[in-house]
Design a protein around this motif. Structure first.
Motif, short mmCIF file in Angstrom:
data_model
loop_
_atom_site.label_atom_id
_atom_site.label_comp_id
_atom_site.label_asym_id
_atom_site.label_seq_id
_atom_site.Cartn_x
_atom_site.Cartn_y
_atom_site.Cartn_z
N GLY A 347 0.78 -1.23 0.00
CA GLY A 347 0.00 0.00 0.00
C GLY A 347 0.81 1.27 0.00
N TYR A 348 2.11 1.20 0.24
CA TYR A 348 2.90 2.42 0.29
C TYR A 348 3.01 3.07 -1.09
N ASP A 349 2.94 2.26 -2.14
CA ASP A 349 3.05 2.82 -3.49
C ASP A 349 1.81 3.60 -3.91
N SER A 350 0.75 3.56 -3.10
CA SER A 350 -0.47 4.29 -3.45
C SER A 350 -0.27 5.80 -3.45
N ALA A 351 0.78 6.27 -2.78
CA ALA A 351 1.06 7.72 -2.75
C ALA A 351 2.29 8.09 -3.57
N PHE A 352 2.85 7.11 -4.31
CA PHE A 352 4.05 7.41 -5.09
C PHE A 352 3.81 8.46 -6.17
N PHE A 353 2.56 8.66 -6.56
CA PHE A 353 2.28 9.63 -7.62
C PHE A 353 2.62 11.06 -7.19
N ILE A 354 2.78 11.30 -5.88
CA ILE A 354 3.12 12.65 -5.42
C ILE A 354 4.64 12.88 -5.38
N VAL A 355 5.43 11.81 -5.55
CA VAL A 355 6.88 11.95 -5.41
C VAL A 355 7.47 12.94 -6.42
N PRO A 356 7.08 12.93 -7.72
CA PRO A 356 7.63 13.96 -8.62
C PRO A 356 7.32 15.39 -8.18
N ILE A 357 6.14 15.60 -7.60
CA ILE A 357 5.80 16.94 -7.09
C ILE A 357 6.73 17.31 -5.94
N LEU A 358 6.94 16.36 -5.03
CA LEU A 358 7.84 16.62 -3.90
C LEU A 358 9.27 16.83 -4.37
#
Length: 501
Positions: A347-358
């Motif tokens: 489930g940790y990869d469910s927020a990976f889409f925000i990594v480029p923004i960060l």
């Protein structure tokens, strides 16, 4: 020349020790996500954000004040050290005791009922950190770079050892029948408790070693030294609070602003754990920026009197943007590989889409550091305070507005918005007070292009074969080819000079 070599050597030592320490701490997320549940990781994210915030209050700018008053003020450095250390120990006893006594109230406020001991341990961690701040500063002032780096690394390795002992090895011994649950008070159901205890043990054990390296001090509270130091440090306290608000407040507030059941099957604290893990992945960019800061800061100041320094600063900025843009693409397109390596929990990869923004947010922070040279060399540091304060307000407004509506995306956008505003303000005022011929238009093109390619690679669905890996990473090559085309004149001039030499 020997002085410059010495400075460069010490910078490398400080930089290497800091990067290595941060990298080891970064790898601890592998342990936490493998052996602890998401709620525990969420607690770790929130409590350590609180520790980062309170650490500024416990030290209140005294490290910088110690440097300032130990050099160039016609004061006895030993007397300044004794006074500063004595003052910090006194204030730490007051602040630490207050936090220790307020632990039950804080536990209820932050939704940790019956766990006041967490915040008592937090008080001790902060107190140990504070009383070590000036001894570490003295090592730096005395040019004892190896002693400084060695103490920092011992502290990190002790922290890692106790984390492994309490989170990994003891449970394995219990499951194998070699140790009983409850031995030495051990509790299998504890999680964040052991992260805090590992930190507490490591900090406590390093104190005698650091004091032995520095030498013990005489308790002294010289009012003639304290008054000007206090006046000097208070603005630094508020600047530090504003800066740490930008860096940590999203992690601290995320679980309290996220509506109930925003993510089905996840508590707000578990969602905060996932959010904090994505931030940890994006901090890969921060490691590079930290290394750059250690190397660039003495370089920038050393060149400040050169009449061609503005042109030199512009070239450094341009190279920095190109390199970090390529790094942003490299991390973004390989997030599936990173996800395979760590974190290990589901489930940790469910927020990976925000990594480029960060990543873009932290890249802008690096650009801000480059831009900030103008107010450092012109002694207009008051602009730093106001710009950072504006960034803190923007960050808070964005967090309170966006997190309840957008969740993970809102938290990431708050970071990006904060550093974007700070960068724009620093650039605007810098060009008015100390014009530097940055290649602004081209740099913006590179940033936007890299950001677009980062998301293109992230959302590109390919198999996990070598072909898929090469296809995604070809976006980095594409970016560098485009950069090479746009920079062909500069590259030609550079190659021409090399040929002539």
């Amino acid at each position: 020349m020997s002085t410059l070599k010495k400075l460069a050597g010490q910078t490398a030592i400080y930089g290497l020790s800091s990067i290595l320490a941060r990298s080891i701490n970064f790898l601890m997320i592998f342990i936490y996500t493998s052996y602890l549940n998401k709620e525990v990781v969420g607690s770790f994210t929130g409590i350590y954000a609180l520790i980062g915030f309170l650490n500024i209050i416990f030290t209140y700018g005294m490290e910088t004040s110690f440097f300032r008053f130990s050099t160039g003020k016609n004061l006895d450095p030993d007397k300044v050290y004794n006074t500063t250390q004595s003052l910090l120990i006194t204030s730490t006893l007051i602040l630490g005791s207050g936090l220790f006594l307020a632990a039950p109230w804080l536990a209820e406020l932050l939704n940790y009922p019956g766990q006041a001991y967490l915040f008592r341990w937090t008080a001790l961690i902060l107190s140990f950190d504070a009383i070590l701040a000036i001894p570490f500063a003295k090592l730096r002032l005395s040019n004892r770079a190896f002693a400084f780096a060695g103490a920092k690394m011992i502290n990190v390795l002790l922290n890692v050892f106790f984390n492994l002992l309490l989170i990994v090895w003891f449970p394995l011994l219990i499951s194998g029948g070699f140790m009983e649950n409850g031995f030495l008070g051990y509790k299998l159901d504890w999680g964040v408790e052991y992260i805090l205890l590992a930190n507490l043990f490591a900090n406590g054990l390093i104190i005698p070693y650091v004091w032995w390296k520095v030498g013990f001090f005489s308790f002294s509270l010289d009012k003639e030294i304290i008054r000007p130091m206090w006046k000097y440090s208070i603005p630094l306290l508020f600047m530090g609070l504003a800066g740490v608000t930008n860096e940590l407040v999203s992690r601290l507030l995320f679980e309290y602003l996220l509506p109930a059941n925003f993510y089905p099957g996840l508590s707000a604290r578990a969602a905060a754990g996932i959010f904090g893990t994505s931030i940890k992945l994006a901090i890969l960019m921060n490691l590079v920026i930290q290394a750059f800061k250690y190397a660039a800061e003495p370089f920038f100041f050393g060149k400040s009197s050169d009449k061609n320094s503005p042109q030199l600063y512009a070239k450094v900025m341009h190279a920095f943007i190109i390199f970090c843009s390529a790094l942003m693409i490299a991390i973004s397109v390989n997030l599936d590989l990173i996800a395979y390596l760590f974190p290990k929990g589901e489930g940790y990869d469910s927020a990976f889409f925000i990594v480029p923004i960060l990543l873009m947010g932290y890249l802008l922070l690096g650009i801000y550091f480059n831009l900030s040279i103008w107010f450092k060399v012109t002694d207009k540091t008051k602009f730093s305070f106001w710009i950072t304060l504006v960034g803190a307000f923007v960050s808070l407004i964005a967090i309170f507005t966006l997190v309840p509506v957008l969740g993970y995306l809102g938290g990431a956008l708050s970071t990006l918005t904060c550093y974007l505003v700070m960068t724009a303000l620093c650039y605007y005022y810098g060009q008015k007070h100390y014009p530097i011929p940055y290649q602004t238009g081209r740099s913006i093109v590179y940033l936007l292009l890299a950001f677009g390619l980062s998301y293109a690679g992230f959302f590109l669905t390919l198999d996990s074969s070598i072909f898929g890996f090469l296809a995604k990473n070809s976006l980095i090559v594409l970016f560098l080819i485009l950069v090479g085309f746009l920079e062909k004149d500069e590259l030609s001039a550079l190659l021409g000079r090399k040929k002539l030499s």
